[in-house]
Design a protein around this motif. Structure first.
Motif, PDB file in Angstrom:
ATOM      1  N   MET A   1      89.977  14.785  75.274  1.00 23.63           N
ATOM      2  CA  MET A   1      91.506  14.741  75.936  1.00 23.63           C
ATOM      3  C   MET A   1      92.243  15.828  75.203  1.00 23.63           C
ATOM      4  O   MET A   1      92.219  16.185  74.179  1.00 23.63           O
ATOM      5  CB  MET A   1      92.082  13.467  76.056  1.00 23.63           C
ATOM      6  N   GLY A   2      93.470  16.055  75.951  1.00 26.49           N
ATOM      7  CA  GLY A   2      94.063  17.043  75.721  1.00 26.49           C
ATOM      8  C   GLY A   2      95.770  16.392  75.337  1.00 26.49           C
ATOM      9  O   GLY A   2      95.540  15.094  75.452  1.00 26.49           O
ATOM     10  N   LYS A   3      96.565  17.111  74.867  1.00 30.21           N
ATOM     11  CA  LYS A   3      97.900  16.615  74.405  1.00 30.21           C
ATOM     12  C   LYS A   3      98.907  17.187  75.468  1.00 30.21           C
ATOM     13  O   LYS A   3      98.550  18.293  75.981  1.00 30.21           O
ATOM     14  CB  LYS A   3      98.161  16.962  73.096  1.00 30.21           C
ATOM     15  N   PRO A   4      99.969  16.524  75.678  1.00 30.43           N
ATOM     16  CA  PRO A   4     101.117  17.081  76.832  1.00 30.43           C
ATOM     17  C   PRO A   4     101.537  18.388  76.422  1.00 30.43           C
ATOM     18  O   PRO A   4     101.420  18.574  75.022  1.00 30.43           O
ATOM     19  CB  PRO A   4     102.087  15.770  76.747  1.00 30.43           C
ATOM     20  N   LEU A   5     102.014  18.929  77.297  1.00 33.89           N
ATOM     21  CA  LEU A   5     102.520  20.324  77.062  1.00 33.89           C
ATOM     22  C   LEU A   5     104.028  20.470  77.275  1.00 33.89           C
ATOM     23  O   LEU A   5     104.416  20.008  78.382  1.00 33.89           O
ATOM     24  CB  LEU A   5     101.912  21.646  77.578  1.00 33.89           C
ATOM     25  N   VAL A 113      84.803  26.309  90.327  1.00 31.40           N
ATOM     26  CA  VAL A 113      85.920  26.697  89.593  1.00 31.40           C
ATOM     27  C   VAL A 113      86.283  24.876  89.272  1.00 31.40           C
ATOM     28  O   VAL A 113      86.348  24.139  90.163  1.00 31.40           O
ATOM     29  CB  VAL A 113      86.907  27.277  90.265  1.00 31.40           C
ATOM     30  N   PRO A 114      86.966  24.668  88.065  1.00 29.39           N
ATOM     31  CA  PRO A 114      87.675  23.474  87.896  1.00 29.39           C
ATOM     32  C   PRO A 114      88.725  23.228  88.852  1.00 29.39           C
ATOM     33  O   PRO A 114      89.134  23.735  89.684  1.00 29.39           O
ATOM     34  CB  PRO A 114      88.360  23.767  86.423  1.00 29.39           C
ATOM     35  N   SER A 124      90.595  30.759  73.472  1.00 31.15           N
ATOM     36  CA  SER A 124      90.470  29.603  72.324  1.00 31.15           C
ATOM     37  C   SER A 124      91.384  28.368  72.797  1.00 31.15           C
ATOM     38  O   SER A 124      91.305  27.281  72.331  1.00 31.15           O
ATOM     39  CB  SER A 124      91.012  30.144  71.093  1.00 31.15           C
ATOM     40  N   VAL A 125      92.303  28.457  73.690  1.00 35.27           N
ATOM     41  CA  VAL A 125      93.371  27.284  74.009  1.00 35.27           C
ATOM     42  C   VAL A 125      93.392  27.196  75.577  1.00 35.27           C
ATOM     43  O   VAL A 125      93.597  28.191  76.083  1.00 35.27           O
ATOM     44  CB  VAL A 125      94.649  27.404  73.315  1.00 35.27           C
ATOM     45  N   LEU A 126      92.981  26.052  76.022  1.00 35.13           N
ATOM     46  CA  LEU A 126      92.974  25.693  77.392  1.00 35.13           C
ATOM     47  C   LEU A 126      94.194  24.947  77.659  1.00 35.13           C
ATOM     48  O   LEU A 126      94.369  23.835  76.939  1.00 35.13           O
ATOM     49  CB  LEU A 126      91.898  25.047  77.785  1.00 35.13           C
ATOM     50  N   VAL A 127      94.946  25.221  78.604  1.00 36.43           N
ATOM     51  CA  VAL A 127      96.164  24.244  79.131  1.00 36.43           C
ATOM     52  C   VAL A 127      95.915  24.010  80.699  1.00 36.43           C
ATOM     53  O   VAL A 127      95.613  25.036  81.615  1.00 36.43           O
ATOM     54  CB  VAL A 127      97.483  24.966  79.276  1.00 36.43           C
ATOM     55  N   ARG A 144      91.445  22.460  72.906  1.00 38.48           N
ATOM     56  CA  ARG A 144      90.950  23.488  72.286  1.00 38.48           C
ATOM     57  C   ARG A 144      89.240  23.296  72.246  1.00 38.48           C
ATOM     58  O   ARG A 144      88.453  23.942  71.424  1.00 38.48           O
ATOM     59  CB  ARG A 144      91.372  23.814  70.644  1.00 38.48           C
ATOM     60  N   ASP A 145      88.931  22.337  72.924  1.00 45.55           N
ATOM     61  CA  ASP A 145      87.355  22.167  73.080  1.00 45.55           C
ATOM     62  C   ASP A 145      86.752  23.493  73.481  1.00 45.55           C
ATOM     63  O   ASP A 145      86.989  23.810  74.687  1.00 45.55           O
ATOM     64  CB  ASP A 145      87.508  20.986  74.131  1.00 45.55           C
ATOM     65  N   ARG A 146      85.891  23.868  72.750  1.00 48.06           N
ATOM     66  CA  ARG A 146      85.146  25.225  72.815  1.00 48.06           C
ATOM     67  C   ARG A 146      84.535  25.024  74.127  1.00 48.06           C
ATOM     68  O   ARG A 146      84.209  26.099  74.962  1.00 48.06           O
ATOM     69  CB  ARG A 146      84.294  25.633  71.868  1.00 48.06           C
ATOM     70  N   ALA A 147      83.786  24.230  74.665  1.00 49.64           N
ATOM     71  CA  ALA A 147      82.866  23.893  75.774  1.00 49.64           C
ATOM     72  C   ALA A 147      83.803  24.139  76.983  1.00 49.64           C
ATOM     73  O   ALA A 147      83.377  25.011  78.187  1.00 49.64           O
ATOM     74  CB  ALA A 147      82.161  22.767  75.872  1.00 49.64           C
ATOM     75  N   LEU A 148      84.917  23.333  76.915  1.00 52.75           N
ATOM     76  CA  LEU A 148      85.896  23.667  78.233  1.00 52.75           C
ATOM     77  C   LEU A 148      86.447  24.897  78.238  1.00 52.75           C
ATOM     78  O   LEU A 148      86.795  25.376  79.280  1.00 52.75           O
ATOM     79  CB  LEU A 148      87.093  22.388  78.128  1.00 52.75           C
TER      80      LEU A 148
END
Length: 172
Positions: A1-5, A113-114, A124-127, A144-148
């Motif tokens: 999971m990600g964190k809020p931006l 596509v997602p 390296s960073v996905l938002v 920052r999950d490399r697979a995602l």
């Protein structure tokens, strides 16, 4: 999971990028802001205060050598909102130094596509950008999950390769 931006974190991510920032947009309409409402009333596209912030922020990144690319997957004929985006693109995105392409949804067969809009910074960073059904901003999450990140980077490149440069795209 990600964190809020937050917007501040977006600024940090873009200002921290050294090579690239790519953005995939999948919706035919987003939040109705003042500039869009004015365009509906007058038929004239014009940048507003938020666009000035964007031009400055992206322009600074581009000046540092960051390649900023955006693809919009759109239904044709374009929704009113997408038509407004198309008319504003030279006034906002291109002036800022972004490279923008368009891909008609009927030309996406075979692409995977997602299901959510996203940004990838320096591979390296996905938002993830999340919206409500009405196109209002819901939230974001950072990972920052490399697979995602790799999945989204690959999806973006596949769409980019098929999409049409803004200068050559003529919406129906």
């Amino acid at each position: 999971m990600g964190k809020p931006l937050t917007n501040e974190t977006f600024d940090d991510l873009l200002s921290g990028a050294s090579r690239s920032a790519v953005h995939l947009e999948l919706r035919d309409a987003y939040m109705y802001d003042d500039s869009y409402v004015k365009w509906l009333e007058t038929g004239v596209a014009a940048p507003d205060i938020n666009d000035e912030w964007w031009i400055s922020t992206v322009g600074e990144a581009v000046a540092r050598g960051v390649e900023v690319r955006r693809v919009r997957i759109v239904s044709e004929p374009l929704s009113k909102y997408a038509r407004w985006l198309w008319e504003c693109t030279p006034l906002v995105n291109l002036v800022a130094g972004e490279k923008v392409r368009w891909l008609p949804r009927q030309q996406t067969a075979g692409l995977v596509v997602p299901p959510a809009d996203f940004w990838v910074f320096d591979s390296s960073v996905l938002v993830w950008n999340h919206f409500t059904g009405d196109g209002e901003w819901a939230d974001n999450e950072v990972t920052r999950d490399r697979a995602l990140v790799g999945l989204c980077s690959g999806a973006f490149e596949a769409v980019w390769d098929r999409a049409i440069d803004h200068h050559g795209y003529r919406p129906s």
